[in-house]
Design an enzyme around this catalytic site. Structure first.
Site, short mmCIF file in Angstrom:
data_model
loop_
_atom_site.label_atom_id
_atom_site.label_comp_id
_atom_site.label_asym_id
_atom_site.label_seq_id
_atom_site.Cartn_x
_atom_site.Cartn_y
_atom_site.Cartn_z
N PHE A 11 53.76 -5.69 54.70
CA PHE A 11 55.08 -5.03 54.74
C PHE A 11 55.14 -3.98 53.64
O PHE A 11 55.97 -4.01 52.75
CB PHE A 11 56.20 -6.08 54.60
N THR A 99 48.04 -4.09 57.00
CA THR A 99 47.64 -4.46 55.64
C THR A 99 46.63 -3.44 55.15
O THR A 99 46.32 -2.47 55.84
CB THR A 99 47.04 -5.89 55.61
N GLU A 152 46.30 3.59 67.81
CA GLU A 152 46.43 5.04 67.75
C GLU A 152 46.57 5.56 66.32
O GLU A 152 46.01 6.60 65.95
CB GLU A 152 47.66 5.47 68.58
N VAL A 155 43.73 6.95 63.41
CA VAL A 155 43.23 8.32 63.21
C VAL A 155 44.42 9.28 63.33
O VAL A 155 45.16 9.24 64.30
CB VAL A 155 42.16 8.70 64.26
N GLY A 209 53.32 8.29 49.85
CA GLY A 209 52.89 7.27 50.83
C GLY A 209 51.70 7.69 51.66
O GLY A 209 51.41 7.08 52.69
N GLU A 212 45.55 5.76 50.28
CA GLU A 212 45.15 4.36 50.44
C GLU A 212 45.50 3.60 49.17
O GLU A 212 45.74 4.19 48.11
CB GLU A 212 43.63 4.29 50.67
N ASP A 223 37.49 7.20 53.73
CA ASP A 223 38.50 7.05 54.78
C ASP A 223 38.13 7.92 55.99
O ASP A 223 38.22 7.48 57.14
CB ASP A 223 39.87 7.45 54.19
N LYS A 227 37.16 7.10 60.08
CA LYS A 227 37.80 7.78 61.22
C LYS A 227 36.76 8.46 62.10
O LYS A 227 36.89 8.48 63.33
CB LYS A 227 38.84 8.78 60.70
N GLY A 325 51.62 9.46 56.24
CA GLY A 325 53.07 9.38 56.02
C GLY A 325 53.60 8.10 56.62
O GLY A 325 53.09 7.64 57.64
N1 LIG Z 1 50.39 5.38 54.90
C1 LIG Z 1 49.79 6.15 55.77
O1 LIG Z 1 50.04 7.36 55.85
C2 LIG Z 1 48.80 5.57 56.74
C3 LIG Z 1 48.41 6.34 57.85
C4 LIG Z 1 47.49 5.79 58.76
C5 LIG Z 1 46.97 4.54 58.54
N2 LIG Z 1 47.36 3.84 57.44
C6 LIG Z 1 46.83 2.49 57.26
O2 LIG Z 1 47.87 1.57 57.56
C7 LIG Z 1 47.77 0.41 56.72
C8 LIG Z 1 49.07 0.24 55.96
O3 LIG Z 1 49.34 1.39 55.23
P1 LIG Z 1 50.55 1.42 54.18
O4 LIG Z 1 50.69 2.82 53.75
O5 LIG Z 1 51.69 0.68 54.71
O6 LIG Z 1 49.87 0.60 53.00
P2 LIG Z 1 50.62 -0.15 51.81
O7 LIG Z 1 49.60 -0.29 50.74
O8 LIG Z 1 51.91 0.51 51.50
O9 LIG Z 1 50.97 -1.57 52.44
C9 LIG Z 1 50.02 -2.53 52.75
C10 LIG Z 1 50.72 -3.86 52.57
O10 LIG Z 1 49.84 -4.88 53.03
C11 LIG Z 1 50.01 -6.00 52.18
N3 LIG Z 1 48.79 -6.81 52.25
C12 LIG Z 1 47.56 -6.48 51.78
N4 LIG Z 1 46.70 -7.48 52.03
C13 LIG Z 1 47.39 -8.45 52.66
C14 LIG Z 1 47.06 -9.74 53.14
N5 LIG Z 1 45.83 -10.24 53.00
N6 LIG Z 1 48.04 -10.46 53.73
C15 LIG Z 1 49.30 -9.99 53.85
N7 LIG Z 1 49.66 -8.79 53.39
C16 LIG Z 1 48.73 -8.02 52.81
C17 LIG Z 1 50.22 -5.42 50.80
O11 LIG Z 1 50.88 -6.34 49.94
C18 LIG Z 1 51.05 -4.17 51.11
O12 LIG Z 1 52.43 -4.42 50.98
C19 LIG Z 1 46.55 0.64 55.83
O13 LIG Z 1 45.45 0.00 56.41
C20 LIG Z 1 46.35 2.16 55.87
O14 LIG Z 1 45.02 2.53 55.70
C21 LIG Z 1 48.28 4.30 56.56
N1 LIG Z 2 45.19 7.58 53.34
C1 LIG Z 2 45.10 8.13 54.64
C2 LIG Z 2 46.18 7.58 55.51
C3 LIG Z 2 46.00 7.95 56.96
O1 LIG Z 2 44.92 7.24 57.52
C4 LIG Z 2 45.20 9.64 54.56
O2 LIG Z 2 45.58 10.16 53.51
O3 LIG Z 2 44.88 10.31 55.55
#
Ligand SMILES: NC(=O)c1ccc[n+]([C@@H]2O[C@H](COP(=O)([O-])OP(=O)(O)OC[C@H]3O[C@@H](n4cnc5c(N)ncnc54)[C@H](O)[C@@H]3O)[C@@H](O)[C@H]2O)c1
Ligand SMILES: N[C@@H](CCO)C(=O)O
Length: 347
Positions: A11, A99, A152, A155, A209, A212, A223, A227, A325
């Site tokens: 979350f 996560t 989706e 990437v 946000g 990573e 990263d 992808k 984002g």
């Molecule tokens: N933020 C972006 O722009 C974006 C874009 C595309 C993909 N992603 C991917 O989506 C995922 C989430 O991104 P985010 O920005 O929300 O990351 P974030 O770091 O804000 O949130 C990840 C959450 O997962 C929780 N977590 C980690 N390990 C855990 C576990 N073992 N059990 C339960 N909870 C756990 C953490 O406490 C954290 O609150 C990541 O894998 C990231 O690579 C993010």
């Molecule tokens: N950390 C990654 C999130 C999207 O996968 C980025 O900046 O592109």
């Protein structure tokens, strides 16, 4: 009216943004998309967990403090992350897995996906680890259990790429792609071009946000490597492993390098690429490249990403849009849920 019960695993930025969107748009989605979402469980390593089979209030969840164990403040909440119970026993139809991405073995997210699929629950995820490292096994597991496995957002965030290419470029003779596939590194290069230092630009990307949990993955190309593997395996029919892709990042690029490039009309970009060779093999790489101003990817700035597909019938087809984002990536989860809804209603 269809209502999907959904459990959120992790979350952080993305799943909290999904809760916010549910709070703000559920009624509109019911009218426009033909389904609504009810959150029945949330679990997070840092915040704890909660299950309510009757539905949790999405606005309350979106506004939850970010302090350790905060989910314990809710009725039936706990400061402990009962991941397995939330996945298997919350009554969810769909698990939204968001996560941390683990680029080494995709765990524990891959196990979360496995638990959900084995329990007959659809999975939507933005996590690159399980897809780059375990896609075939997880897709087979989903099929064996009669559920969907959608990713989706792994990437280019909410920008349609995987499903779009799979569905609408089929038959076009796709032979390769090159793209700006990491929002953080492109944002950092852009802000450095405006005079910001590397560390300040990375810190700003974290605040927004984009980055990573460990931004080394962004700036060193790891990263993008995930992808590239996802795209090549999914769209070019490759069987690449992460170690097959040569990889370097942007951390050695200085403000002076960027200034010098600018003066000669060029731009530093971190490019992920893959191409099918004449012998049928697929070669892929991730590296910072100096692009001439006329290159289609040269003008892509900030956290925007772009990918140019090379096809036999159409030539280059370029898609660009947000590459990172919180809200943008939460939208990718919604698009996955819509795909599940559409396929279950057209069957
Ligand atoms: N933020 C972006 O722009 C974006 C874009 C595309 C993909 N992603 C991917 O989506 C995922 C989430 O991104 P985010 O920005 O929300 O990351 P974030 O770091 O804000 O949130 C990840 C959450 O997962 C929780 N977590 C980690 N390990 C855990 C576990 N073992 N059990 C339960 N909870 C756990 C953490 O406490 C954290 O609150 C990541 O894998 C990231 O690579 C993010
Ligand atoms: N950390 C990654 C999130 C999207 O996968 C980025 O900046 O592109």
């Amino acid at each position: 009216m269809t209502e999907y019960k959904i459990a959120l695993v992790g979350f952080g930025g993305v799943n909290r943004a999904l809760a916010q969107l549910i709070a703000e748009r559920n009624l509109r989605w019911q009218q426009e998309l033909g389904f609504g979402l009810k959150i029945v469980g949330v679990t997070d390593l840092f915040l704890g967990s909660v299950i309510d089979r009757n539905g949790l209030d999405a606005a309350t969840l979106a506004a939850l403090p970010t302090s350790k164990g905060a989910l314990a403040q809710l009725p039936q909440g706990s400061a402990e992350a009962f991941n397995e119970s939330v996945i298997k026993q919350s009554g969810a139809d769909i698990i939204a897995e968001a996560t941390f991405t683990n680029p080494k073995d995709g765990e524990p997210a891959a196990t979360f996906c496995r638990w959900a699929l084995e329990a007959g629950k659809h999975v939507v995820t933005t996590n690159k680890g399980p897809i780059a490292l375990h896609a075939q096994a997880l897709k087979a597991l989903a099929k064996a259990n009669g559920v969907s496995f959608e990713y989706e957002g792994s990437v280019m965030s909410g920008t349609p790429v995987l499903r779009m290419a799979r569905q609408t470029l089929a038959g076009s003779g796709l032979v390769g792609f090159e793209g700006i596939l990491n929002g953080t590194s492109n944002y950092v290069l852009t802000r450095m071009g405006e005079g910001l230092g590397f560390a300040e630009a990375v810190a700003k990307a974290q605040e927004l946000g984009y980055a990573e949990a460990d931004p080394t993955a962004d700036v060193e190309g790891h990263d993008v490597r995930l992808k590239v593997v996802i795209l090549a395996n999914e769209l070019l029919g490759a069987c690449l492993q992460v170690s097959d892709v040569a990889c370097s990042g942007i951390s050695a690029i200085t403000r002076e390098d960027i200034e010098r490039a600018k003066a000669s009309g060029e731009h530093w970009k971190l490019i992920g690429a893959a191409r099918r060779e004449a012998d049928g093999s697929v070669r892929a790489s991730v590296q910072a490249r100096l692009l001439p101003g006329s290159h289609p990817l040269a003008g892509i700035t900030g956290a925007t990403n772009a990918i140019a597909f090379e096809t036999e019938l159409l030539g280059a087809v370029t898609v660009s849009g947000p590459g990172a984002g919180r809200i943008e990536t939460a939208f990718a989860l919604l698009s996955d849920i819509l795909a599940i809804h559409t396929s279950s209603h057209s069957a």
